[in-house]
Design an enzyme around this catalytic site. Sequence first.
Site, mmCIF file in Angstrom:
data_model
loop_
_atom_site.group_PDB
_atom_site.id
_atom_site.type_symbol
_atom_site.label_atom_id
_atom_site.label_comp_id
_atom_site.label_asym_id
_atom_site.label_seq_id
_atom_site.Cartn_x
_atom_site.Cartn_y
_atom_site.Cartn_z
ATOM 1 C CE LYS A 154 31.506 141.191 -3.244
ATOM 2 N NZ LYS A 154 30.707 140.675 -2.107
ATOM 3 C CB ILE A 167 19.017 137.170 -3.882
ATOM 4 C CG1 ILE A 167 18.490 138.175 -2.950
ATOM 5 C CG2 ILE A 167 17.978 137.233 -4.814
ATOM 6 C CD1 ILE A 167 18.212 139.593 -3.511
ATOM 7 C CE LYS A 195 27.922 142.151 -4.263
ATOM 8 N NZ LYS A 195 27.537 142.994 -3.166
#
Length: 428
Positions: free
Chosen positions: A107, A138, A207
């Site tokens: 990220k 996720i 993120k």
Amino acid sequence: MPEPLRLGIAGLGTVGTGVVRIVQRHAKLLEARSGRPISISAISARSRDKDRGVRLDSYAWEDDPVALARRSDVDVFVELMGGADGPAKAATEAAIATGKDVVTANKAMLAHHGHALALAAEDAGRVIRFEASVAGGIPVIKALTEGLAGNAITRVMGVMNGTCNFILTKMQHEGLTYDAVFDEAAKLGYLEADPKLDVGGIDAGHKLALLAAIAFGTQVAFDDMELEGIERITIEDIELAADMGYRIKLLGVAQMTGRGLEQRMSPCLVPDNSPLGQLESATNMVVLEGDSVGQIVLRGPGAGEGPTASAVMGDVVDIARGFRLPIFGQPAASLTKAKPSRASIPAPYYLRMKLQDKPGALAKIAAVLGDAGISIDRMRQYGHTDPTAPVLIVTHKTSRSALETAIAGMTKTSVLVGEPVAIRIEAV
Ligand code: NAP
Ligand code: HSE
């Protein structure tokens, strides 16, 4: 027999070894789902001799990840080294330039260079997939780019750093200080190579910037984010917030307002009985709001070997299936440059301060708040043995500028001891 999809994996740490394990353990399952075998051609890390607890002898070794990215027997370059610049970026660019797709968990690199890399990749007809870089296991990027493609996204919110949530919840449950729980997070493999990225809110900010780009069709704008970490959160704040019915979370919020794109990652109070308030340990939660769907809540493991490798492999399988999407959900050349908005929508605030315990002290503070147009919702003064009284005030909704005016006014009174602590209370 279909051709295998051949991976070159740079980085064999927590995530890289997890990916190798899945490729080895689930060869048949991956082949059945992809319609072709998935194999590893070559690997790279800093130290060739390190025992990584996984068999690596059948893969070619490259000392240089750029050389790995350029190999002709690699179809997908899997970047799991980390770092915004340096070898990760150089090798990703080399992979794109030599016609490879890229899967990354990085990220930091994408928050700083995501737009330029996406333009280069799409120009070359390649994809960069980065599910693992946001909220670990996720599948939130999939949810935003695919499942919610028919919605105008109104807000993206979430707890997206496992380390910080682990530290905050452990402090609360065990009454421990920040320093006491930090080492345990490191042992569990949650921390970035530079832990300041975690506790400074930077990793979670990276993120959120990626999600905001997809959600609002904008170029990644990490530098425009309002950012604050958890280092100043004390056990006292955690306990007093709990006493008022709140939990402290490192919460990210991104929304497009009339003034522009608001992106903030900062400690916030959320109601203790809300899904975010109930979020424990390294678990992440991302809340997505769309104009047609309403609110979606995704919850799951946000860090660690298995969850992150799971997300990497989801991307690999998509590539093996021939499934291709624009990197940020629409062609990179069509992403707009958002006007940053720093002004927050009004919210209630938690204000903790120490006052000299003498007649009229509270009245002076209440007057300063009143003069700034801030109304008090609840107020508590706690028992104490020293001459200063700990006071907690929960305000009604107020603008940040009014709050700043009030804090400046408080510091001019003769009754305030030290600096007040102000934390936003977020409606979730
Ligand atoms: P890590 O355990 O520190 O592993 C990094 C790996 O990269 C190591 O194997 C290291 O080699 C290798 N490496 C570093 N510099 C290199 C270089 N110049 N050339 C070749 N190899 C090099 O990191 P990690 O936790 O697996 O994280 C990897 C990436 O995933 C990062 O971008 C991180 O932000 C991201 N991520 C991690 C998690 C998590 O829970 N850990 C979750 C989501 C995303 P040596 O082993 O020889 O030192
Ligand atoms: N250091 C990160 C965290 C790893 O604690 O959430 C997952 O991105």
